[in-house]
Design an enzyme around this catalytic site. Structure first.
Site, PDB file in Angstrom:
ATOM      1  N   ASP A 167       0.809  -1.221   0.000  1.00  0.00           N
ATOM      2  CA  ASP A 167       0.000   0.000   0.000  1.00  0.00           C
ATOM      3  C   ASP A 167       0.845   1.276   0.000  1.00  0.00           C
ATOM      4  O   ASP A 167       0.412   2.306   0.504  1.00  0.00           O
ATOM      5  CB  ASP A 167      -0.957   0.052   1.220  1.00  0.00           C
ATOM      6  CG  ASP A 167      -1.833  -1.169   1.300  1.00  0.00           C
ATOM      7  OD1 ASP A 167      -2.270  -1.648   0.239  1.00  0.00           O
ATOM      8  OD2 ASP A 167      -2.065  -1.662   2.415  1.00  0.00           O
ATOM      9  N   LYS A 184       2.386   2.178  -5.091  1.00  0.00           N
ATOM     10  CA  LYS A 184       3.239   1.784  -6.233  1.00  0.00           C
ATOM     11  C   LYS A 184       2.537   2.004  -7.569  1.00  0.00           C
ATOM     12  O   LYS A 184       3.160   2.375  -8.546  1.00  0.00           O
ATOM     13  CB  LYS A 184       3.632   0.301  -6.107  1.00  0.00           C
ATOM     14  CG  LYS A 184       4.517   0.003  -4.915  1.00  0.00           C
ATOM     15  CD  LYS A 184       4.842  -1.468  -4.800  1.00  0.00           C
ATOM     16  CE  LYS A 184       3.682  -2.348  -4.385  1.00  0.00           C
ATOM     17  NZ  LYS A 184       3.139  -2.116  -3.053  1.00  0.00           N
ATOM     18  N   GLY A 213      -3.921  -4.409  -4.425  1.00  0.00           N
ATOM     19  CA  GLY A 213      -4.870  -3.450  -4.988  1.00  0.00           C
ATOM     20  C   GLY A 213      -4.092  -2.234  -5.429  1.00  0.00           C
ATOM     21  O   GLY A 213      -3.574  -1.497  -4.598  1.00  0.00           O
ATOM     22  N   HIS A 214      -3.946  -2.064  -6.731  1.00  0.00           N
ATOM     23  CA  HIS A 214      -3.193  -0.931  -7.253  1.00  0.00           C
ATOM     24  C   HIS A 214      -4.147   0.058  -7.912  1.00  0.00           C
ATOM     25  O   HIS A 214      -4.938  -0.320  -8.767  1.00  0.00           O
ATOM     26  CB  HIS A 214      -2.139  -1.414  -8.257  1.00  0.00           C
ATOM     27  CG  HIS A 214      -1.072  -2.257  -7.611  1.00  0.00           C
ATOM     28  ND1 HIS A 214      -0.306  -3.163  -8.287  1.00  0.00           N
ATOM     29  CD2 HIS A 214      -0.661  -2.328  -6.319  1.00  0.00           C
ATOM     30  CE1 HIS A 214       0.533  -3.751  -7.443  1.00  0.00           C
ATOM     31  NE2 HIS A 214       0.330  -3.255  -6.255  1.00  0.00           N
ATOM     32  N   GLN A 219       2.491  -5.984  -2.915  1.00  0.00           N
ATOM     33  CA  GLN A 219       2.817  -5.985  -1.482  1.00  0.00           C
ATOM     34  C   GLN A 219       4.125  -5.223  -1.223  1.00  0.00           C
ATOM     35  O   GLN A 219       4.454  -4.334  -1.992  1.00  0.00           O
ATOM     36  CB  GLN A 219       2.888  -7.412  -0.912  1.00  0.00           C
ATOM     37  CG  GLN A 219       1.531  -8.103  -0.804  1.00  0.00           C
ATOM     38  CD  GLN A 219       1.084  -8.730  -2.104  1.00  0.00           C
ATOM     39  OE1 GLN A 219       1.858  -9.390  -2.775  1.00  0.00           O
ATOM     40  NE2 GLN A 219      -0.157  -8.537  -2.472  1.00  0.00           N
ATOM     41  N   THR A 229       3.079 -12.183   3.730  1.00  0.00           N
ATOM     42  CA  THR A 229       2.344 -12.878   2.691  1.00  0.00           C
ATOM     43  C   THR A 229       3.181 -14.098   2.282  1.00  0.00           C
ATOM     44  O   THR A 229       4.217 -14.370   2.890  1.00  0.00           O
ATOM     45  CB  THR A 229       2.001 -11.927   1.516  1.00  0.00           C
ATOM     46  OG1 THR A 229       1.093 -12.613   0.643  1.00  0.00           O
ATOM     47  CG2 THR A 229       3.231 -11.491   0.743  1.00  0.00           C
ATOM     48  N   ARG A 235     -10.472  -2.421   5.092  1.00  0.00           N
ATOM     49  CA  ARG A 235     -10.088  -2.327   6.510  1.00  0.00           C
ATOM     50  C   ARG A 235      -9.317  -1.036   6.768  1.00  0.00           C
ATOM     51  O   ARG A 235      -8.480  -0.643   5.953  1.00  0.00           O
ATOM     52  CB  ARG A 235      -9.151  -3.502   6.890  1.00  0.00           C
ATOM     53  CG  ARG A 235      -9.834  -4.825   6.928  1.00  0.00           C
ATOM     54  CD  ARG A 235      -8.843  -5.916   7.316  1.00  0.00           C
ATOM     55  NE  ARG A 235      -7.898  -6.214   6.242  1.00  0.00           N
ATOM     56  CZ  ARG A 235      -6.965  -7.159   6.312  1.00  0.00           C
ATOM     57  NH1 ARG A 235      -6.822  -7.873   7.404  1.00  0.00           N
ATOM     58  NH2 ARG A 235      -6.169  -7.402   5.305  1.00  0.00           N
TER      59      ARG A 235
HETATM   60  P1  IMP Z   1      -2.337 -12.698   2.402  1.00  0.00           P
HETATM   61  O1  IMP Z   1      -1.385 -12.188   1.392  1.00  0.00           O
HETATM   62  O2  IMP Z   1      -3.777 -12.493   2.019  1.00  0.00           O
HETATM   63  O3  IMP Z   1      -2.038 -14.098   2.814  1.00  0.00           O
HETATM   64  O4  IMP Z   1      -2.157 -11.820   3.748  1.00  0.00           O
HETATM   65  C1  IMP Z   1      -0.966 -11.853   4.544  1.00  0.00           C
HETATM   66  C2  IMP Z   1      -0.650 -10.466   5.100  1.00  0.00           C
HETATM   67  O5  IMP Z   1      -0.259  -9.607   4.042  1.00  0.00           O
HETATM   68  C3  IMP Z   1      -1.835  -9.774   5.780  1.00  0.00           C
HETATM   69  O6  IMP Z   1      -1.351  -8.971   6.847  1.00  0.00           O
HETATM   70  C4  IMP Z   1      -2.391  -8.874   4.685  1.00  0.00           C
HETATM   71  O7  IMP Z   1      -3.103  -7.771   5.205  1.00  0.00           O
HETATM   72  C5  IMP Z   1      -1.099  -8.446   4.014  1.00  0.00           C
HETATM   73  N1  IMP Z   1      -1.279  -8.079   2.597  1.00  0.00           N
HETATM   74  C6  IMP Z   1      -1.430  -8.901   1.557  1.00  0.00           C
HETATM   75  N2  IMP Z   1      -1.534  -8.207   0.407  1.00  0.00           N
HETATM   76  C7  IMP Z   1      -1.405  -6.921   0.724  1.00  0.00           C
HETATM   77  C8  IMP Z   1      -1.374  -5.704  -0.039  1.00  0.00           C
HETATM   78  O8  IMP Z   1      -1.459  -5.679  -1.283  1.00  0.00           O
HETATM   79  N3  IMP Z   1      -1.214  -4.560   0.663  1.00  0.00           N
HETATM   80  C9  IMP Z   1      -1.066  -4.555   2.006  1.00  0.00           C
HETATM   81  N4  IMP Z   1      -1.072  -5.638   2.762  1.00  0.00           N
HETATM   82  C10 IMP Z   1      -1.243  -6.825   2.132  1.00  0.00           C
END
Ligand code: IMP
Length: 430
Positions: free
Chosen positions: A13, A16, A40-41, A225, A240, A308
């Site tokens: 976030d 980018k 989410g870009h 990420q 992640t 969130r």
């Molecule tokens: P997952 O990638 O859904 O397994 O989530 C693992 C962790 O990475 C969690 O804390 C998510 O909130 C965080 N996360 C995953 N993708 C993003 C992103 O694009 N932006 C910010 N946080 C992310």
């Protein structure tokens, strides 16, 4: 060799998408190399806002060719919806313009169900995943039980493989997590339908990109990420399941070493995080509220995908230096400087205090930061609205001093600064 890699230096976030959009103006190919639709870009172009989850944000520039690499995990329903949404917004998408790696793995409804069941079972220790099936899909990949895009090219075998996969995950859902099993034939029917639409986009993107690089084309590799969510180098286990760091671009696109030219580290002018895990400079109360916003603007700090509210805090240079080292960042792109306008003073974390010791580097990476107290340096804020600034000289002296002090403390240059969400709201520092 013209491979530019854009990485997030924080917990994702960082903004980018907007810099990828800007840098894509000079690129021939734009390529996503990690993660899935957990990303989410957002790209704002005049009255249009594009929210991309899987397809590289650089696709918004009409001359580029988009690539999704083998390092990405693809939910086919999300991909097909995204293709349609882009087409409906006037972006041209076709198998000539979008190439998907045959070796990318699929996210299936069984992975989604498992992500939900696992998070629920973690109780208070939950990771706060995006519930997009990311962890389970990468788990299938490393345990050599995954389904790849190339499997979609042989319908008969694919049908059997999907049914096996669902039955396998059903055993975990029912026996380990006491949840409902999925209907295997139904899942496979749906995925077979997806396969018909996706098949024309599947190719070997390693061949495509290597050839392009050798011919002197410019490739922009787009990380999702951020460094602190990297499976190996992030705040494990609150991470992640992919490799968002720069080396992930090579693995996740099937590229050899030696093509890379710039590694652009994107950093928010403050720090944000969704999900659980350490965050030494986290703020609460009024200051947090001011940095986060109320949610009324699209740029307020609420998750693009999950909605969130994000945790917020002051910029942490210990973590930034760490990210610069792990990625080999060559230059920094600073986002959302405009959000800091109006603060009387701005804090930056320059080190940590642990018991009586002061440290500026982490002895064992960022996973366990308990007991580390941030050491802050206080800088004077600025009251001017900087959203119309386009050149270094347009920035108020205190904003320039803030950037210069960051550069001094991290040892690399800030090249780009965003001062608002629009494409042109950027200060390029030459
Ligand atoms: P997952 O990638 O859904 O397994 O989530 C693992 C962790 O990475 C969690 O804390 C998510 O909130 C965080 N996360 C995953 N993708 C993003 C992103 O694009 N932006 C910010 N946080 C992310």
């Amino acid at each position: 060799m013209p491979l530019d890699i854009v990485v997030g230096t924080q917990w994702g976030d960082e903004g980018k998408g907007r810099f990828v959009d800007l840098l894509a103006a000079e690129a021939d190919y734009v390529a996503r190399f990690n993660g899935g639709d957990n990303a989410g870009h957002t790209v704002h172009v005049g009255p249009q806002t594009f929210k991309l989850q899987l397809i590289p944000s650089g696709i918004v520039q009409p001359h580029t060719i988009g690539v999704i690499g083998n390092g990405v995990v693809i939910n086919p329903t999300i991909l097909l919806t995204e293709i349609q949404t882009l087409i409906d917004s006037g972006i041209q998408i076709s198998p000539k313009r979008l190439h998907l790696s045959f070796a990318a793995h699929l996210i299936t409804p069984a992975h989604l169900a498992l992500d939900r069941a696992q998070e629920a079972a973690r109780g208070n220790a939950k990771i706060g995943t995006t519930l997009r099936g990311i962890g389970p899909a990468y788990t299938s990949k490393v345990s050599r039980q995954g389904l790849r895009l190339v499997d979609m090219l042989n319908m008969e075998r694919f049908k059997l493989a999907v049914e096996d996969h669902v039955k396998n995950i059903n055993r975990q859902l029912t026996k380990l997590y006491q949840t409902e099993p999925l209907d295997a034939p139904r899942v496979s029917d749906d995925l077979l339908q997806n396969a018909i639409q996706i098949a024309p986009y599947i190719s070997d993107v390693s061949i495509l990109l290597t050839k392009a690089l050798r011919q002197g084309c410019r490739v922009l590799a787009e990380g999702a990420q951020g460094t602190l969510l990297d499976l190996d180098h992030g705040t494990y286990p609150f991470v992640t399941s992919s490799t968002p760091t720069a080396a992930g671009a090579l693995i996740g696109l099937g590229l050899g070493l030696g093509y890379e030219e710039r590694v652009i580290g994107v950093t928010k002018a403050f720090q944000t995080r969704v999900g659980s895990g350490p965050f030494p400079t986290e703020l609460e109360g009024d200051l947090a509220q001011r940095l986060r916003g109320t949610g009324e603007h699209p740029w307020d700090e609420f998750g693009t995908i999950t909605g969130r509210p994000r945790r917020v805090g002051w910029l942490d240079l210990v973590l930034l230096r760490y990210a610069i080292r792990i990625n080999g960042v060559t230059e920094l792109a600073l986002t959302k400087l405009d959000i800091l306008s109006g603060f009387e003073k701005i804090l930056i974390c320059t080190g940590y205090r642990n018991n009586e010791h002061e440290i500026t580097n982490l002895p064992y990476g960022p996973s366990d930061l308990s007991g580390f107290e941030p050491i802050y340096e206080e800088l004077p804020g600025w009251q001017e609205d900087i959203r119309t600034a386009r050149h270094w000289e347009n920035l108020p002296p205190n904003a320039r001093a803030y950037i210069l002090r960051i550069e001094e403390l991290i040892g690399i240059q800030v090249r780009l600064v965003s001062v608002g969400p629009e494409r042109e709201q950027v200060v390029e520092i030459i």
